[in-house]
Design a protein around this motif. Structure first.
Motif, PDB file in Angstrom:
ATOM      1  N   VAL A  23      -2.465   4.443  -0.783  1.00 46.48           N
ATOM      2  CA  VAL A  23      -3.031   4.876   0.496  1.00 46.48           C
ATOM      3  C   VAL A  23      -4.467   5.365   0.276  1.00 46.48           C
ATOM      4  O   VAL A  23      -5.307   5.289   1.181  1.00 46.48           O
ATOM      5  CB  VAL A  23      -2.146   5.977   1.140  1.00 46.48           C
ATOM      6  CG1 VAL A  23      -2.081   7.231   0.288  1.00 46.48           C
ATOM      7  CG2 VAL A  23      -2.609   6.328   2.531  1.00 46.48           C
ATOM      8  N   ASN A  30       0.822  -1.213   0.000  1.00 45.20           N
ATOM      9  CA  ASN A  30       0.000   0.000   0.000  1.00 45.20           C
ATOM     10  C   ASN A  30       0.856   1.263   0.000  1.00 45.20           C
ATOM     11  O   ASN A  30       0.711   2.126   0.868  1.00 45.20           O
ATOM     12  CB  ASN A  30      -0.944   0.008   1.211  1.00 45.20           C
ATOM     13  CG  ASN A  30      -2.170  -0.836   0.988  1.00 45.20           C
ATOM     14  OD1 ASN A  30      -2.782  -0.774  -0.065  1.00 45.20           O
ATOM     15  ND2 ASN A  30      -2.531  -1.642   1.965  1.00 45.20           N
ATOM     16  N   GLY A  46      -1.203   1.789   9.780  1.00 49.76           N
ATOM     17  CA  GLY A  46      -1.528   0.745   8.815  1.00 49.76           C
ATOM     18  C   GLY A  46      -0.260   0.002   8.455  1.00 49.76           C
ATOM     19  O   GLY A  46       0.784   0.627   8.261  1.00 49.76           O
ATOM     20  N   GLN A  78       5.229   9.867   0.379  1.00 48.57           N
ATOM     21  CA  GLN A  78       4.466   9.109  -0.611  1.00 48.57           C
ATOM     22  C   GLN A  78       5.053   9.345  -2.002  1.00 48.57           C
ATOM     23  O   GLN A  78       5.238  10.484  -2.412  1.00 48.57           O
ATOM     24  CB  GLN A  78       3.032   9.643  -0.502  1.00 48.57           C
ATOM     25  CG  GLN A  78       2.027   9.166  -1.476  1.00 48.57           C
ATOM     26  CD  GLN A  78       0.704   9.927  -1.277  1.00 48.57           C
ATOM     27  OE1 GLN A  78       0.334  10.293  -0.160  1.00 48.57           O
ATOM     28  NE2 GLN A  78      -0.001  10.188  -2.349  1.00 48.57           N
ATOM     29  N   ASN A 108       1.813   4.984   7.782  1.00 52.50           N
ATOM     30  CA  ASN A 108       1.674   3.946   6.760  1.00 52.50           C
ATOM     31  C   ASN A 108       2.992   3.187   6.639  1.00 52.50           C
ATOM     32  O   ASN A 108       3.955   3.685   6.077  1.00 52.50           O
ATOM     33  CB  ASN A 108       1.298   4.586   5.409  1.00 52.50           C
ATOM     34  CG  ASN A 108       1.088   3.553   4.311  1.00 52.50           C
ATOM     35  OD1 ASN A 108       0.972   2.361   4.581  1.00 52.50           O
ATOM     36  ND2 ASN A 108       1.034   4.017   3.071  1.00 52.50           N
ATOM     37  N   MET A 128      -5.660   1.206   4.967  1.00 54.22           N
ATOM     38  CA  MET A 128      -5.351   2.588   5.338  1.00 54.22           C
ATOM     39  C   MET A 128      -6.614   3.370   5.689  1.00 54.22           C
ATOM     40  O   MET A 128      -6.575   4.275   6.524  1.00 54.22           O
ATOM     41  CB  MET A 128      -4.558   3.275   4.226  1.00 54.22           C
ATOM     42  CG  MET A 128      -3.165   2.692   4.004  1.00 54.22           C
ATOM     43  SD  MET A 128      -2.222   2.420   5.539  1.00 54.22           S
ATOM     44  CE  MET A 128      -2.116   4.090   6.185  1.00 54.22           C
ATOM     45  N   ASN A 134       5.025  -0.048   5.209  1.00 51.89           N
ATOM     46  CA  ASN A 134       5.067  -1.108   4.208  1.00 51.89           C
ATOM     47  C   ASN A 134       6.370  -1.883   4.346  1.00 51.89           C
ATOM     48  O   ASN A 134       7.444  -1.269   4.416  1.00 51.89           O
ATOM     49  CB  ASN A 134       4.961  -0.536   2.791  1.00 51.89           C
ATOM     50  CG  ASN A 134       3.533  -0.250   2.393  1.00 51.89           C
ATOM     51  OD1 ASN A 134       2.854  -1.092   1.814  1.00 51.89           O
ATOM     52  ND2 ASN A 134       3.054   0.941   2.735  1.00 51.89           N
TER      53      ASN A 134
END
Lengths: 255, 255
Positions: B108, B103, B129, B184, B167, B114, B169
């Motif tokens: 996102v 994600n 997340g 991002q 977030n 998310m 990952n």
């Protein structure tokens, strides 16, 4: 180029809703309009996408300067499918709405109307979501159509910065004072469920609630603008990174 | 207070997925854990909410320090219903995941994983997340559990700024180098549909596609971190206002 601007219109209330039909009539004068919208209500779908099952679309109407399609997917699916598979060129503008109901403050997060505008922005299409503060099926869209036209004309002429989309909310009053550029109001929904019982006697929960504004006096936020008789216009970004917190976070996790 | 921290766990792959169960085992040592997750897969649900029909929930398990519920709603519905109606106090931490699949970047926006983390943040609960770059049902979650534990411990101790969520990952490799704070990545999905035919001979469209990175060399973005063997950690904001564009937009619309 000599072509008329291509305007993609979608929504989350479905292709039969009054809001999208009045918007379509209002924007026809600005360019070639393609409506590509869900075949029924998809409120609260946010940026949901359909991946476990396929989607399809149908042509409903084709006349001079206007083509209308319905689609079995979400608002975001509509934007994706239209741009990937159906339109013969990139749209010059995407307008989503006019939504039956307000999408201010944190509602930008849940709204299918705004999901579609975000998706347009991801495709680098200048994109606007438009909402009226009236949920009723036969709401009066005259003021919101007037402002949507005015804003669409400005965006077609000036474009928008890459990664930025617009959230326009119009109050349900006869003479809106104009558009006021705002930031998203801080706040959240509270008391969000009504409990009732289904036919088997089990408790079930219906979404409801009221918005608790964490910053009601702020003259720069969207809920304030609506209360004062203005349409609120919030420029929003698809990059949600909290740049200001990056260094502090890196020091917390070490390395 | 002498109570152990209350940790709310949810996801979008459903309560039976391996990722959420391994995450639950990993975090049990940090506090009292309540799992409140969808009763089946809800991938790609973003921040969708259920309002046209009611939702309900069921108790699946209750043992010392761990309670597990399933819910008929979306990931955001799960967070809303748990906090509004089920939990006996506000959670100290929300962790959503571990998602089967990446994600990063614009994902996102579409991710139910998310969506749940955003919703926790709206409730002022420090929220994370967590996703693993492996879609398979039997993926190896050992490294992502290790990092989720490490990050959860840090967030329980330091909290997060109001309006900011995380977030995380994790790459699907044996020895992840650690967490790298990132922004991002810029980019979008392309060639998003595979067309096939349904049993009636009509064309139908399946969502697919590949991610086109608009900024591949950037050493501060999340796709780069994963490629280099780090877990990417992006702090994100629920306020999506583009503050830098407000003045220019106001001058375009006049007044």
């Amino acid at each position: 180029m000599n072509e008329r601007p291509l305007i993609l219109i979608t929504n989350d209330d479905g292709v039969w809703a009054k809001g999208i039909n009045e918007l379509t009539d209002a924007l026809k004068g600005l360019g070639e309009v393609v409506v590509f919208a869900p075949d029924g209500p998809r409120s609260g779908m946010s940026s949901a996408i359909t991946s476990a099952i396929p989607i399809k679309y149908a042509l409903l109407k084709k006349e001079d300067g206007l083509t209308v399609y319905s689609c079995t997917g979400t608002p975001v699916d509509c934007v994706k499918l239209a741009i990937n598979e159906v339109l013969h060129r990139e749209p010059d503008l995407l307008v989503s709405g006019i939504n039956h109901g307000t999408n201010v403050a944190i509602c930008v997060n849940y709204s299918g109307t705004m999901g579609a505008a975000i998706e347009g922005c991801i495709f680098n299409v200048p994109s606007i979501g438009v909402s009226l503060t009236d949920h009723s099926a036969d709401a009066d869209f005259s003021e919101s159509c007037r402002l949507a036209y005015e804003l669409s004309e400005i965006v077609l002429k000036n474009s928008l910065p890459p990664g930025t989309y617009l959230n326009l909310n119009v109050p349900n009053i006869p003479n809106v004072k104009g558009m006021k550029v705002c930031h998203q109001a801080d706040g959240r929904w509270v008391n969000e469920y009504m409990c009732s019982t289904n036919a088997s006697g089990e408790p079930v929960y219906w979404l409801t609630g009221s918005f608790e504004n964490a910053d009601p006096g702020n003259q720069k936020n969207d809920t304030w603008a609506l209360d004062e008789g203005y349409a609120s216009l919030v420029p929003c970004k698809i990059d949600v990174t909290d740049y200001n917190y990056m260094d502090q976070l890196q020091s917390l996790i070490g390395k």
